[in-house]
Design an enzyme around this catalytic site. Structure first.
Site, PDB file in Angstrom:
ATOM      1  N   ASN A   9       1.085  -1.152  -0.058  1.00  0.00           N
ATOM      2  CA  ASN A   9       0.156  -0.555  -0.249  1.00  0.00           C
ATOM      3  C   ASN A   9       0.762   1.053   0.285  1.00  0.00           C
ATOM      4  OD1 ASN A   9      -1.902   1.839   0.646  1.00  0.00           O
ATOM      5  ND2 ASN A   9      -1.918   1.361   2.826  1.00  0.00           N
ATOM      6  N   LYS A  11       0.473   3.755  -0.542  1.00  0.00           N
ATOM      7  CA  LYS A  11      -0.150   5.478   0.112  1.00  0.00           C
ATOM      8  C   LYS A  11      -0.239   6.613  -0.846  1.00  0.00           C
ATOM      9  CE  LYS A  11      -0.923   3.748   4.504  1.00  0.00           C
ATOM     10  NZ  LYS A  11      -0.707   3.983   6.100  1.00  0.00           N
ATOM     11  N   HIS A  95      -9.447   1.309   4.074  1.00  0.00           N
ATOM     12  CA  HIS A  95      -8.614   1.582   5.613  1.00  0.00           C
ATOM     13  C   HIS A  95      -8.830   2.667   6.382  1.00  0.00           C
ATOM     14  CE1 HIS A  95      -4.509   2.974   6.059  1.00  0.00           C
ATOM     15  NE2 HIS A  95      -4.014   2.109   5.534  1.00  0.00           N
ATOM     16  N   GLU A  97      -7.114   5.224   7.819  1.00  0.00           N
ATOM     17  CA  GLU A  97      -6.434   6.585   7.543  1.00  0.00           C
ATOM     18  C   GLU A  97      -7.820   7.487   6.157  1.00  0.00           C
ATOM     19  OE1 GLU A  97      -2.660   5.425   5.213  1.00  0.00           O
ATOM     20  OE2 GLU A  97      -2.251   5.522   7.522  1.00  0.00           O
ATOM     21  N   GLU A 167      -5.902  -4.836  10.259  1.00  0.00           N
ATOM     22  CA  GLU A 167      -4.950  -3.460  10.758  1.00  0.00           C
ATOM     23  C   GLU A 167      -5.333  -2.608  12.050  1.00  0.00           C
ATOM     24  OE1 GLU A 167      -2.541  -2.226   6.879  1.00  0.00           O
ATOM     25  OE2 GLU A 167      -4.511  -1.111   7.387  1.00  0.00           O
ATOM     26  N   GLY A 173       1.287   2.763  11.040  1.00  0.00           N
ATOM     27  CA  GLY A 173       3.722   3.655  10.577  1.00  0.00           C
ATOM     28  C   GLY A 173       3.871   3.715  12.175  1.00  0.00           C
ATOM     29  N   SER A 208       3.084  -1.890  10.044  1.00  0.00           N
ATOM     30  CA  SER A 208       4.718  -2.095  10.546  1.00  0.00           C
ATOM     31  C   SER A 208       4.893  -3.685  10.435  1.00  0.00           C
ATOM     32  CB  SER A 208       4.396  -1.452  12.374  1.00  0.00           C
ATOM     33  OG  SER A 208       4.004  -0.552  12.283  1.00  0.00           O
TER      34      SER A 208
HETATM   35  P1  PGA Z   1       2.481   0.426   7.475  1.00  0.00           P
HETATM   36  O1  PGA Z   1       0.964   0.558   7.157  1.00  0.00           O
HETATM   37  O2  PGA Z   1       3.565  -1.040   7.031  1.00  0.00           O
HETATM   38  O3  PGA Z   1       3.149   1.537   7.263  1.00  0.00           O
HETATM   39  O4  PGA Z   1       1.980   0.708   9.816  1.00  0.00           O
HETATM   40  C1  PGA Z   1       0.601  -0.449   6.553  1.00  0.00           C
HETATM   41  C2  PGA Z   1      -0.962   0.021   6.069  1.00  0.00           C
HETATM   42  O5  PGA Z   1      -1.584   1.337   6.589  1.00  0.00           O
HETATM   43  O6  PGA Z   1      -1.382  -0.228   4.992  1.00  0.00           O
END
Ligand code: PGA
Length: 252
Positions: A9, A11, A95, A97, A167, A173, A208
């Site tokens: 992903n 982003k 997601h 976010e 998640e 993140g 992460s």
């Molecule tokens: P990350 O993001 O691996 O940077 O924690 C995962 C995601 O948001 O899909």
């Protein structure tokens, strides 16, 4: 054992030049990823680049969001048929976010999920609890509500062939991965939720995931792979994460 799936992903990262460097390096290493399916979910403007670079490879591509309407006067939105036009295989919906920063409710996410299915692509439904929700013991209830929004609108059959990504919001993140026990507990609960029906979505872990943790996480019995943010931006690192899935397959 179910096939492992690892989805990057990106982003809101990338440029045509940086993406090309990534693709050249990544494609040079994919032959070693036998038995593992890999996909890249990229920003909308780069879908054409993915389609031309990846069409003759084993790597699939997809989008990170979709509009809940099919077409019309929705300035700035992108419809599911447009994503299908670029041969997207997967579309992320819900997601955290999107839920947190853009106020997407579970009901809205379910409508988006429906659009993805109607356009014959595979939704990756992201679910997960915040730290406050975990600490107050609501983890499984939150995830249940997020999954139920889809079953209420579309029925449990809508999960056939689909993907659910667990998640935990506090692990995204932050460099803080959920423990193996925490991941397995939630994945098992998600799996059990579907055990009474013949439907069984693949369930990915995200939050992460790094080269160091991928092998252990992907080897868990109810983890079918990962949704990877930060560690999918550099080809060598993402290859390392994908190799974790290869190792998990061999160990299984
Ligand atoms: P990350 O993001 O691996 O940077 O924690 C995962 C995601 O948001 O899909």
């Amino acid at each position: 054992m179910r096939t492992k799936l690892v989805v990057g992903n990106w982003k809101m990262h990338g440029s045509r030049a940086a993406n090309q460097t990534f693709l050249d390096q990544f494609l040079a290493g994919v032959d070693a990823l036998q038995g593992v399916e890999v996909a890249l979910c990229v920003p909308f403007p780069y879908l054409a680049q993915m389609q031309s670079a990846l069409s003759n490879s084993s790597v699939s591509w997809g989008a990170q969001n979709v509009c809940e309407h099919s077409e019309g006067a929705y300035t700035g939105e992108v419809g599911a048929s447009m994503l299908a036009d670029f041969s997207c295989k997967y579309v992320l919906v819900g997601h955290s976010e999107r839920r947190v920063l853009f106020g997407e409710s579970s009901a809205l996410v379910a409508e988006k999920y429906a659009r993805v299915l109607a356009a014959r692509m595979i939704p990756i439904l992201c679910v997960g609890e915040t730290l406050a929700e975990r600490e107050s013991g609501q983890t499984l209830a939150v995830i249940d509500e997020q999954l139920s929004a889809v079953t209420r609108l579309l029925g449990v059959g809508a999960f056939a062939g689909a993907v659910v990504a667990y998640e935990p919001v506090w692990a995204i993140g932050t460099g803080r991965t959920a423990s193996v026990a925490q991941v397995q507990e939630v994945h098992q609960a998600i799996r059990n939720r579907f055990s009474a029906s013949s439907t069984s979505p693949r369930v990915l872990y995200g939050g992460s995931v790094k080269v160091q943790s991928a092998g252990e996480l992907f080897a868990l019995p109810d983890v079918d792979g990962g949704l990877v943010g930060g560690a999918s931006l550099v080809a060598e690192e993402f290859l390392g994460v994908c190799r974790g899935a290869v190792e998990a397959l061999r160990a299984g």
